[in-house]
Design an enzyme around this catalytic site. Structure first.
Site, PDB file in Angstrom:
ATOM      1  N   SER A 111      92.628 -20.354  45.674  1.00 48.97           N
ATOM      2  CA  SER A 111      92.978 -18.486  45.254  1.00 48.97           C
ATOM      3  C   SER A 111      92.951 -17.862  43.803  1.00 48.97           C
ATOM      4  O   SER A 111      93.205 -18.779  42.833  1.00 48.97           O
ATOM      5  CB  SER A 111      94.465 -17.984  45.886  1.00 48.97           C
ATOM      6  OG  SER A 111      94.928 -18.932  46.419  1.00 48.97           O
ATOM      7  N   ILE A 122      98.356  -9.524  43.512  1.00 52.25           N
ATOM      8  CA  ILE A 122      97.566  -9.284  44.678  1.00 52.25           C
ATOM      9  C   ILE A 122      96.540 -10.982  44.560  1.00 52.25           C
ATOM     10  O   ILE A 122      96.471 -11.610  43.744  1.00 52.25           O
ATOM     11  CB  ILE A 122      96.343  -8.257  44.973  1.00 52.25           C
ATOM     12  CG1 ILE A 122      97.423  -6.989  44.624  1.00 52.25           C
ATOM     13  CG2 ILE A 122      95.347  -8.622  45.834  1.00 52.25           C
ATOM     14  CD1 ILE A 122      98.041  -6.735  45.670  1.00 52.25           C
ATOM     15  N   GLU A 123      96.515 -11.804  45.742  1.00 45.51           N
ATOM     16  CA  GLU A 123      96.385 -13.124  46.126  1.00 45.51           C
ATOM     17  C   GLU A 123      95.467 -13.139  46.542  1.00 45.51           C
ATOM     18  O   GLU A 123      95.008 -12.713  47.621  1.00 45.51           O
ATOM     19  CB  GLU A 123      96.564 -14.119  46.058  1.00 45.51           C
ATOM     20  CG  GLU A 123      96.655 -15.414  46.397  1.00 45.51           C
ATOM     21  CD  GLU A 123      97.732 -15.960  47.322  1.00 45.51           C
ATOM     22  OE1 GLU A 123      97.255 -17.752  47.480  1.00 45.51           O
ATOM     23  OE2 GLU A 123      98.753 -16.221  47.244  1.00 45.51           O
ATOM     24  N   ILE A 124      93.639 -13.285  45.846  1.00 46.75           N
ATOM     25  CA  ILE A 124      93.048 -13.270  47.544  1.00 46.75           C
ATOM     26  C   ILE A 124      91.881 -14.396  47.388  1.00 46.75           C
ATOM     27  O   ILE A 124      91.787 -15.176  46.659  1.00 46.75           O
ATOM     28  CB  ILE A 124      91.275 -12.475  46.337  1.00 46.75           C
ATOM     29  CG1 ILE A 124      91.973 -10.795  45.983  1.00 46.75           C
ATOM     30  CG2 ILE A 124      90.204 -12.241  47.206  1.00 46.75           C
ATOM     31  CD1 ILE A 124      90.883 -10.263  44.613  1.00 46.75           C
TER      32      ILE A 124
END
Length: 128
Positions: A111, A122-124
């Site tokens: 991540s 916000i984690e992608i």
């Protein structure tokens, strides 16, 4: 007998500015904004959506403590994380942390973390 839940349909994100939020999520994360009621917007991606609630706007009488910047959301992507990092850098979005290992609902994750305009975390992530 307990209730058996299947999936999450949507979440509601409280924001300071609908316009700034839409611009960020469309530009940086490729979501599509749609008006679903007069002056009510949602950000769509895949089969999910994030409804937007602007601070100071009463949309439902049952909303008690809507606060901008208090969310922590994780979005999964098939895009390799190194490409995500390159894209974020090109868009001038600072990476708070990552790439780092994380734990998802079903898989281990790799991540990166960013802030949106309201400083929601916000984690992608890629599933590992």
């Amino acid at each position: 007998m307990p209730i058996v839940l299947e999936s999450l349909d949507h979440v509601v994100l409280t924001v300071a500015s609908i316009e700034k939020t839409i611009a960020f999520y469309e530009r940086v994360l490729g979501m599509a904004a749609r008006e679903f009621k007069p002056r009510r917007y949602a950000l769509h991606f895949g089969d999910q959506k994030v409804n937007l609630h602007e601070v100071g706007t009463v949309v439902d009488p049952n909303v008690r403590h809507a606060t901008a910047g208090s969310a922590d959301l994780c979005f999964l992507t098939q895009t390799p994380l190194e490409e995500v990092v390159t894209h974020l850098q090109a868009e001038g979005v600072s990476i708070v942390q990552g790439p780092v290992g994380a734990t998802g609902a079903c898989h281990k994750l790799l991540s990166v973390y960013i802030y949106d305009p309201d400083e929601n975390l916000i984690e992608i992530a890629n599933e590992v």
